[in-house]
Design a protein around this motif. Structure first.
Motif, PDB file in Angstrom:
ATOM      1  N   PRO A  77       0.826  -1.312   0.034  1.00  0.00           N
ATOM      2  CA  PRO A  77       0.022   0.044  -0.143  1.00  0.00           C
ATOM      3  C   PRO A  77       0.894   1.450  -0.042  1.00  0.00           C
ATOM      4  CG  PRO A  77      -1.071  -1.537   1.360  1.00  0.00           C
ATOM      5  CD  PRO A  77       0.122  -2.189   1.066  1.00  0.00           C
ATOM      6  N   ALA A  78       2.145   1.254   0.672  1.00  0.00           N
ATOM      7  CA  ALA A  78       2.979   2.482   0.570  1.00  0.00           C
ATOM      8  C   ALA A  78       3.523   2.635  -0.829  1.00  0.00           C
ATOM      9  CB  ALA A  78       4.057   2.359   1.720  1.00  0.00           C
ATOM     10  N   GLY A  79       3.429   1.707  -1.503  1.00  0.00           N
ATOM     11  CA  GLY A  79       4.347   1.786  -3.117  1.00  0.00           C
ATOM     12  C   GLY A  79       5.791   1.009  -2.994  1.00  0.00           C
ATOM     13  N   HIS A  80       5.813   0.433  -1.816  1.00  0.00           N
ATOM     14  CA  HIS A  80       7.083  -0.532  -1.758  1.00  0.00           C
ATOM     15  C   HIS A  80       7.064  -1.810  -2.719  1.00  0.00           C
ATOM     16  CE1 HIS A  80       7.316   1.888   1.722  1.00  0.00           C
ATOM     17  NE2 HIS A  80       8.260   2.403   1.101  1.00  0.00           N
ATOM     18  N   PRO A  81       7.858  -2.065  -3.729  1.00  0.00           N
ATOM     19  CA  PRO A  81       7.804  -3.540  -4.367  1.00  0.00           C
ATOM     20  C   PRO A  81       8.243  -4.619  -3.620  1.00  0.00           C
ATOM     21  CG  PRO A  81       9.891  -2.350  -4.944  1.00  0.00           C
ATOM     22  CD  PRO A  81       9.274  -1.514  -3.969  1.00  0.00           C
ATOM     23  N   PHE A  82       7.641  -5.810  -4.086  1.00  0.00           N
ATOM     24  CA  PHE A  82       8.003  -7.041  -3.240  1.00  0.00           C
ATOM     25  C   PHE A  82       7.621  -8.052  -4.170  1.00  0.00           C
ATOM     26  CE2 PHE A  82       3.621  -6.554  -1.763  1.00  0.00           C
ATOM     27  CZ  PHE A  82       3.038  -7.793  -1.875  1.00  0.00           C
ATOM     28  N   CYS A  83       8.347  -9.023  -4.370  1.00  0.00           N
ATOM     29  CA  CYS A  83       7.939 -10.354  -5.121  1.00  0.00           C
ATOM     30  C   CYS A  83       7.610 -11.665  -4.708  1.00  0.00           C
ATOM     31  CB  CYS A  83       9.378 -10.667  -6.066  1.00  0.00           C
ATOM     32  SG  CYS A  83      10.495  -9.521  -6.790  1.00  0.00           S
ATOM     33  N   LEU A  84       6.734 -12.320  -5.260  1.00  0.00           N
ATOM     34  CA  LEU A  84       6.401 -13.549  -4.638  1.00  0.00           C
ATOM     35  C   LEU A  84       6.819 -14.760  -5.359  1.00  0.00           C
ATOM     36  CD1 LEU A  84       2.420 -12.967  -4.496  1.00  0.00           C
ATOM     37  CD2 LEU A  84       4.026 -13.440  -2.316  1.00  0.00           C
ATOM     38  N   HIS A  85       7.770 -15.481  -4.627  1.00  0.00           N
ATOM     39  CA  HIS A  85       8.627 -16.435  -5.444  1.00  0.00           C
ATOM     40  C   HIS A  85       7.784 -17.794  -4.986  1.00  0.00           C
ATOM     41  CE1 HIS A  85      12.535 -14.705  -6.786  1.00  0.00           C
ATOM     42  NE2 HIS A  85      11.964 -13.666  -5.983  1.00  0.00           N
ATOM     43  N   THR A  86       7.728 -18.549  -6.111  1.00  0.00           N
ATOM     44  CA  THR A  86       7.056 -19.956  -5.851  1.00  0.00           C
ATOM     45  C   THR A  86       8.248 -21.079  -5.864  1.00  0.00           C
ATOM     46  OG1 THR A  86       6.797 -20.453  -8.104  1.00  0.00           O
ATOM     47  CG2 THR A  86       5.184 -19.396  -6.911  1.00  0.00           C
ATOM     48  N   GLU A  87       8.176 -22.155  -5.230  1.00  0.00           N
ATOM     49  CA  GLU A  87       9.258 -23.167  -5.508  1.00  0.00           C
ATOM     50  C   GLU A  87       9.601 -23.298  -6.953  1.00  0.00           C
ATOM     51  OE1 GLU A  87       7.618 -26.421  -3.050  1.00  0.00           O
ATOM     52  OE2 GLU A  87       7.504 -25.095  -1.235  1.00  0.00           O
ATOM     53  N   ALA A  88       8.700 -23.512  -7.564  1.00  0.00           N
ATOM     54  CA  ALA A  88       8.861 -23.820  -9.148  1.00  0.00           C
ATOM     55  C   ALA A  88       9.727 -22.620  -9.504  1.00  0.00           C
ATOM     56  CB  ALA A  88       7.747 -23.748  -9.980  1.00  0.00           C
ATOM     57  N   ALA A  89       9.502 -21.380  -9.186  1.00  0.00           N
ATOM     58  CA  ALA A  89      10.243 -20.398  -9.966  1.00  0.00           C
ATOM     59  C   ALA A  89      11.686 -20.323  -9.408  1.00  0.00           C
ATOM     60  CB  ALA A  89       9.388 -18.953  -9.476  1.00  0.00           C
ATOM     61  N   ASP A  90      11.679 -20.677  -7.902  1.00  0.00           N
ATOM     62  CA  ASP A  90      13.255 -20.864  -7.308  1.00  0.00           C
ATOM     63  C   ASP A  90      13.938 -21.978  -8.228  1.00  0.00           C
ATOM     64  OD1 ASP A  90      12.568 -18.807  -5.790  1.00  0.00           O
ATOM     65  OD2 ASP A  90      12.211 -19.759  -4.103  1.00  0.00           O
ATOM     66  N   ALA A  91      13.356 -22.820  -8.440  1.00  0.00           N
ATOM     67  CA  ALA A  91      14.130 -24.179  -9.087  1.00  0.00           C
ATOM     68  C   ALA A  91      14.571 -24.009 -10.379  1.00  0.00           C
ATOM     69  CB  ALA A  91      13.000 -25.392  -9.059  1.00  0.00           C
ATOM     70  N   SER A  92      13.718 -22.928 -11.127  1.00  0.00           N
ATOM     71  CA  SER A  92      14.266 -22.668 -12.496  1.00  0.00           C
ATOM     72  C   SER A  92      15.609 -21.712 -12.711  1.00  0.00           C
ATOM     73  CB  SER A  92      13.081 -21.904 -13.262  1.00  0.00           C
ATOM     74  OG  SER A  92      12.847 -20.700 -12.920  1.00  0.00           O
ATOM     75  N   GLN A  93      15.919 -21.020 -11.351  1.00  0.00           N
ATOM     76  CA  GLN A  93      16.737 -20.038 -11.415  1.00  0.00           C
ATOM     77  C   GLN A  93      18.440 -20.731 -11.079  1.00  0.00           C
ATOM     78  OE1 GLN A  93      15.625 -16.849  -8.733  1.00  0.00           O
ATOM     79  NE2 GLN A  93      14.141 -16.327 -10.070  1.00  0.00           N
TER      80      GLN A  93
END
Length: 55
Positions: free
Chosen positions: A39-55
């Protein structure tokens, strides 16, 4: 500072974050890692286990 949250199901957790006041950022650099703004405009990411495995 960037925030990062790990979520097993990014669609469900994105919907939950939006219901709590977050919004999707206009720029989405990765298809499998949603970037939201609190709500204050600060960015954040939602990482899934699948996304983490692909990195």
């Amino acid at each position: 500072m960037r925030g990062r949250a790990h979520a097993p199901d990014s669609e469900r957790e994105t919907a939950r974050a939006v219901a709590e006041g977050a919004r999707l950022a206009a720029f989405q650099p990765q298809a499998d890692v949603p970037v939201l703004l609190d709500p204050a405009g600060h960015p954040f990411c939602l990482h899934t286990e699948a996304a983490d495995a692909s990195q």
